[in-house]
Design a protein around this motif. Structure first.
Motif, PDB file in Angstrom:
ATOM      1  N   MET A 152      38.932  52.460  42.458  1.00 57.15           N
ATOM      2  CA  MET A 152      38.199  52.445  41.353  1.00 57.15           C
ATOM      3  C   MET A 152      38.107  51.208  40.732  1.00 57.15           C
ATOM      4  SD  MET A 152      39.000  55.025  38.085  1.00 57.15           S
ATOM      5  CE  MET A 152      39.079  54.350  36.457  1.00 57.15           C
ATOM      6  N   VAL A 153      36.872  50.798  40.139  1.00 55.81           N
ATOM      7  CA  VAL A 153      36.685  49.445  39.693  1.00 55.81           C
ATOM      8  C   VAL A 153      36.826  49.518  38.256  1.00 55.81           C
ATOM      9  CG1 VAL A 153      34.864  47.426  39.453  1.00 55.81           C
ATOM     10  CG2 VAL A 153      34.845  48.806  41.470  1.00 55.81           C
ATOM     11  N   ASN A 154      37.788  48.575  37.708  1.00 53.34           N
ATOM     12  CA  ASN A 154      37.897  48.445  36.160  1.00 53.34           C
ATOM     13  C   ASN A 154      37.031  47.550  35.796  1.00 53.34           C
ATOM     14  OD1 ASN A 154      39.249  48.165  33.730  1.00 53.34           O
ATOM     15  ND2 ASN A 154      41.197  47.903  34.588  1.00 53.34           N
ATOM     16  N   THR A 155      36.418  48.094  34.743  1.00 55.82           N
ATOM     17  CA  THR A 155      35.397  47.441  34.044  1.00 55.82           C
ATOM     18  C   THR A 155      35.789  46.864  32.541  1.00 55.82           C
ATOM     19  OG1 THR A 155      34.088  49.321  33.421  1.00 55.82           O
ATOM     20  CG2 THR A 155      33.540  48.184  35.294  1.00 55.82           C
ATOM     21  N   ALA A 156      37.175  47.153  32.386  1.00 63.33           N
ATOM     22  CA  ALA A 156      37.708  47.080  30.716  1.00 63.33           C
ATOM     23  C   ALA A 156      37.433  45.267  30.662  1.00 63.33           C
ATOM     24  CB  ALA A 156      39.102  47.211  30.565  1.00 63.33           C
ATOM     25  N   ALA A 157      36.895  45.378  29.494  1.00 64.33           N
ATOM     26  CA  ALA A 157      36.598  43.813  29.183  1.00 64.33           C
ATOM     27  C   ALA A 157      37.733  43.252  28.363  1.00 64.33           C
ATOM     28  CB  ALA A 157      35.377  43.708  28.096  1.00 64.33           C
ATOM     29  N   SER A 158      37.735  41.755  28.458  1.00 68.80           N
ATOM     30  CA  SER A 158      38.627  41.086  27.776  1.00 68.80           C
ATOM     31  C   SER A 158      37.937  39.933  27.187  1.00 68.80           C
ATOM     32  CB  SER A 158      39.811  40.535  28.593  1.00 68.80           C
ATOM     33  OG  SER A 158      39.201  39.512  29.606  1.00 68.80           O
ATOM     34  N   PRO A 159      38.648  39.083  26.113  1.00 67.63           N
ATOM     35  CA  PRO A 159      37.959  38.045  25.542  1.00 67.63           C
ATOM     36  C   PRO A 159      37.300  37.149  26.535  1.00 67.63           C
ATOM     37  CG  PRO A 159      40.035  38.357  24.366  1.00 67.63           C
ATOM     38  CD  PRO A 159      40.017  39.262  25.623  1.00 67.63           C
ATOM     39  N   THR A 160      37.914  36.899  27.699  1.00 65.54           N
ATOM     40  CA  THR A 160      37.275  35.950  28.674  1.00 65.54           C
ATOM     41  C   THR A 160      36.554  36.769  29.823  1.00 65.54           C
ATOM     42  OG1 THR A 160      39.481  35.769  29.693  1.00 65.54           O
ATOM     43  CG2 THR A 160      39.089  34.191  28.126  1.00 65.54           C
ATOM     44  N   GLY A 161      36.206  37.887  29.843  1.00 70.81           N
ATOM     45  CA  GLY A 161      35.749  38.861  30.731  1.00 70.81           C
ATOM     46  C   GLY A 161      36.447  39.457  31.556  1.00 70.81           C
ATOM     47  N   THR A 162      36.052  40.533  32.437  1.00 67.34           N
ATOM     48  CA  THR A 162      36.819  41.525  32.896  1.00 67.34           C
ATOM     49  C   THR A 162      37.765  40.768  33.828  1.00 67.34           C
ATOM     50  OG1 THR A 162      35.308  41.910  34.793  1.00 67.34           O
ATOM     51  CG2 THR A 162      35.017  43.331  32.814  1.00 67.34           C
ATOM     52  N   ARG A 163      38.626  41.319  34.385  1.00 66.59           N
ATOM     53  CA  ARG A 163      39.664  40.886  35.510  1.00 66.59           C
ATOM     54  C   ARG A 163      39.008  40.400  36.867  1.00 66.59           C
ATOM     55  NH1 ARG A 163      44.457  44.065  38.061  1.00 66.59           N
ATOM     56  NH2 ARG A 163      45.603  42.210  38.884  1.00 66.59           N
ATOM     57  N   CYS A 164      38.067  41.343  36.993  1.00 67.93           N
ATOM     58  CA  CYS A 164      36.953  40.926  38.210  1.00 67.93           C
ATOM     59  C   CYS A 164      36.095  39.675  38.113  1.00 67.93           C
ATOM     60  CB  CYS A 164      36.267  42.076  38.803  1.00 67.93           C
ATOM     61  SG  CYS A 164      36.956  43.573  39.312  1.00 67.93           S
ATOM     62  N   GLU A 165      35.851  39.452  36.798  1.00 70.13           N
ATOM     63  CA  GLU A 165      34.849  38.475  36.402  1.00 70.13           C
ATOM     64  C   GLU A 165      35.684  37.167  36.644  1.00 70.13           C
ATOM     65  OE1 GLU A 165      33.092  39.720  32.776  1.00 70.13           O
ATOM     66  OE2 GLU A 165      31.507  40.438  33.735  1.00 70.13           O
ATOM     67  N   ALA A 212      38.502  36.891  38.254  1.00 66.78           N
ATOM     68  CA  ALA A 212      38.762  36.499  39.831  1.00 66.78           C
ATOM     69  C   ALA A 212      37.708  36.134  40.401  1.00 66.78           C
ATOM     70  CB  ALA A 212      39.111  37.772  40.347  1.00 66.78           C
ATOM     71  N   TRP A 213      36.515  36.045  40.434  1.00 67.63           N
ATOM     72  CA  TRP A 213      35.220  35.512  40.863  1.00 67.63           C
ATOM     73  C   TRP A 213      35.168  34.360  40.468  1.00 67.63           C
ATOM     74  CZ3 TRP A 213      32.297  36.830  44.940  1.00 67.63           C
ATOM     75  CH2 TRP A 213      32.075  38.145  45.189  1.00 67.63           C
ATOM     76  N   SER A 214      35.549  34.040  39.318  1.00 68.80           N
ATOM     77  CA  SER A 214      35.668  32.581  38.838  1.00 68.80           C
ATOM     78  C   SER A 214      36.550  31.810  39.223  1.00 68.80           C
ATOM     79  CB  SER A 214      35.713  32.425  37.185  1.00 68.80           C
ATOM     80  OG  SER A 214      35.672  31.288  36.686  1.00 68.80           O
ATOM     81  N   ILE A 266      37.765  43.974  43.652  1.00 65.17           N
ATOM     82  CA  ILE A 266      38.136  45.532  43.056  1.00 65.17           C
ATOM     83  C   ILE A 266      39.512  45.333  42.361  1.00 65.17           C
ATOM     84  CG2 ILE A 266      38.251  47.889  43.671  1.00 65.17           C
ATOM     85  CD1 ILE A 266      36.932  47.161  46.294  1.00 65.17           C
ATOM     86  N   ASP A 267      39.155  45.896  40.992  1.00 61.17           N
ATOM     87  CA  ASP A 267      40.726  46.177  40.225  1.00 61.17           C
ATOM     88  C   ASP A 267      41.150  47.573  40.514  1.00 61.17           C
ATOM     89  OD1 ASP A 267      42.423  46.037  38.458  1.00 61.17           O
ATOM     90  OD2 ASP A 267      41.226  45.118  36.673  1.00 61.17           O
ATOM     91  N   HIS A 268      42.122  47.670  41.193  1.00 56.83           N
ATOM     92  CA  HIS A 268      42.959  48.889  41.220  1.00 56.83           C
ATOM     93  C   HIS A 268      43.931  48.889  40.405  1.00 56.83           C
ATOM     94  CE1 HIS A 268      40.988  49.745  45.148  1.00 56.83           C
ATOM     95  NE2 HIS A 268      41.160  48.452  45.373  1.00 56.83           N
ATOM     96  N   ASP A 269      44.047  48.397  39.141  1.00 51.31           N
ATOM     97  CA  ASP A 269      44.943  48.138  38.103  1.00 51.31           C
ATOM     98  C   ASP A 269      46.170  47.544  38.434  1.00 51.31           C
ATOM     99  OD1 ASP A 269      43.392  49.464  36.155  1.00 51.31           O
ATOM    100  OD2 ASP A 269      43.788  51.452  36.712  1.00 51.31           O
ATOM    101  N   ASP A 270      46.841  47.958  39.469  1.00 54.79           N
ATOM    102  CA  ASP A 270      48.151  47.647  39.801  1.00 54.79           C
ATOM    103  C   ASP A 270      47.963  46.404  40.523  1.00 54.79           C
ATOM    104  OD1 ASP A 270      47.131  48.927  41.902  1.00 54.79           O
ATOM    105  OD2 ASP A 270      48.985  49.312  42.807  1.00 54.79           O
ATOM    106  N   CYS A 271      46.757  46.039  41.295  1.00 54.84           N
ATOM    107  CA  CYS A 271      46.681  44.847  42.059  1.00 54.84           C
ATOM    108  C   CYS A 271      45.020  44.646  42.448  1.00 54.84           C
ATOM    109  CB  CYS A 271      47.217  44.917  43.434  1.00 54.84           C
ATOM    110  SG  CYS A 271      46.662  45.743  44.809  1.00 54.84           S
ATOM    111  N   LEU A 272      44.571  43.347  42.376  1.00 57.56           N
ATOM    112  CA  LEU A 272      43.183  43.200  42.747  1.00 57.56           C
ATOM    113  C   LEU A 272      43.001  43.096  44.342  1.00 57.56           C
ATOM    114  CD1 LEU A 272      42.374  39.920  40.593  1.00 57.56           C
ATOM    115  CD2 LEU A 272      41.344  42.152  40.452  1.00 57.56           C
ATOM    116  N   GLU A 273      41.893  43.749  44.748  1.00 54.91           N
ATOM    117  CA  GLU A 273      41.580  43.652  46.187  1.00 54.91           C
ATOM    118  C   GLU A 273      40.567  42.850  46.442  1.00 54.91           C
ATOM    119  OE1 GLU A 273      40.278  46.697  49.612  1.00 54.91           O
ATOM    120  OE2 GLU A 273      40.163  47.489  47.690  1.00 54.91           O
ATOM    121  N   VAL A 274      40.577  41.764  47.312  1.00 59.26           N
ATOM    122  CA  VAL A 274      39.233  41.054  47.713  1.00 59.26           C
ATOM    123  C   VAL A 274      39.225  41.445  48.917  1.00 59.26           C
ATOM    124  CG1 VAL A 274      38.548  38.566  47.967  1.00 59.26           C
ATOM    125  CG2 VAL A 274      40.400  39.172  45.868  1.00 59.26           C
TER     126      VAL A 274
END
Length: 175
Positions: free
Chosen positions: A1-14, A16-18, A43-51
């Motif tokens: 499942m992809v986590n799309t929760a936003a934060s002040p500096t973008g999602t965790r996936c965004e 990570a891409w940076s 992909i953000d799996h909450d407990d870890c990022l998968e690249v």
């Protein structure tokens, strides 16, 4: 499942891409792994990022180093833990190199690959350069070039020489 929760500096996936934009390819350090087009998904799996990475070819000796560098960069940026999944299908193609990556290759002195024509059959093949395909010198732009060797410093490059400026240069093979 992809986590799309936003934060002040973008999602965790965004974020990570940076971060991955700064992870350089060990064989062509002018390119990031994103420029090279081998990062397929984050992909953000909450407990870890998968690249998800697609190596440039299945026997690429840099794959282990790239995987380590990706995990380290994400963990150092506070985005870890991270894991890398290798996905070999569909096979990587030089068409996945970004326009920015092609510009960086030329600036680094490596002639970027041209486009790869899609095969008409479902067969994996290497695409060779036809004699009629002109290859511009990345240093002076001359189209008067000659191939010195089908192999360069790595398996994905070949060695050329410009007949105008007499400088040798590598060409990233289209595959």
């Amino acid at each position: 499942m992809v986590n799309t929760a936003a934060s002040p500096t973008g999602t965790r996936c965004e974020r990570a891409w940076s971060v991955l934009q700064g992870v350089l390819d060990p064989e062509v350090p002018a390119l990031s792994v994103c420029d090279l087009g081998i990062v397929r998904h984050v992909i953000d799996h909450d407990d870890c990022l998968e690249v998800v990475l697609t190596p440039t070819y299945s026997g690429c000796p840099a794959t282990e180093v790239i995987s380590h560098d990706v995990r380290s960069a994400l963990e150092q940026a506070g985005l870890g833990p991270a894991r890398v999944t290798l996905r070999r299908a569909p096979a990587w193609t030089t068409d996945w190199i970004s326009d920015e990556g092609r510009r960086k290759l030329a600036d680094y002195g490596i002639a970027p690959p041209g486009p790869v024509q899609a095969p008409t059959q479902s067969v994996v093949r290497l695409v060779g350069r036809r004699a009629s395909d002109a290859l511009a010198c990345p240093r002076c732009g001359s189209m008067q070039t000659e191939r010195l060797s089908a192999f360069g410093s790595t398996a994905c490059k070949s060695l050329y020489r410009c007949l105008a400026c007499r400088e040798p240069f590598e060409h990233f093979k289209p595959i």
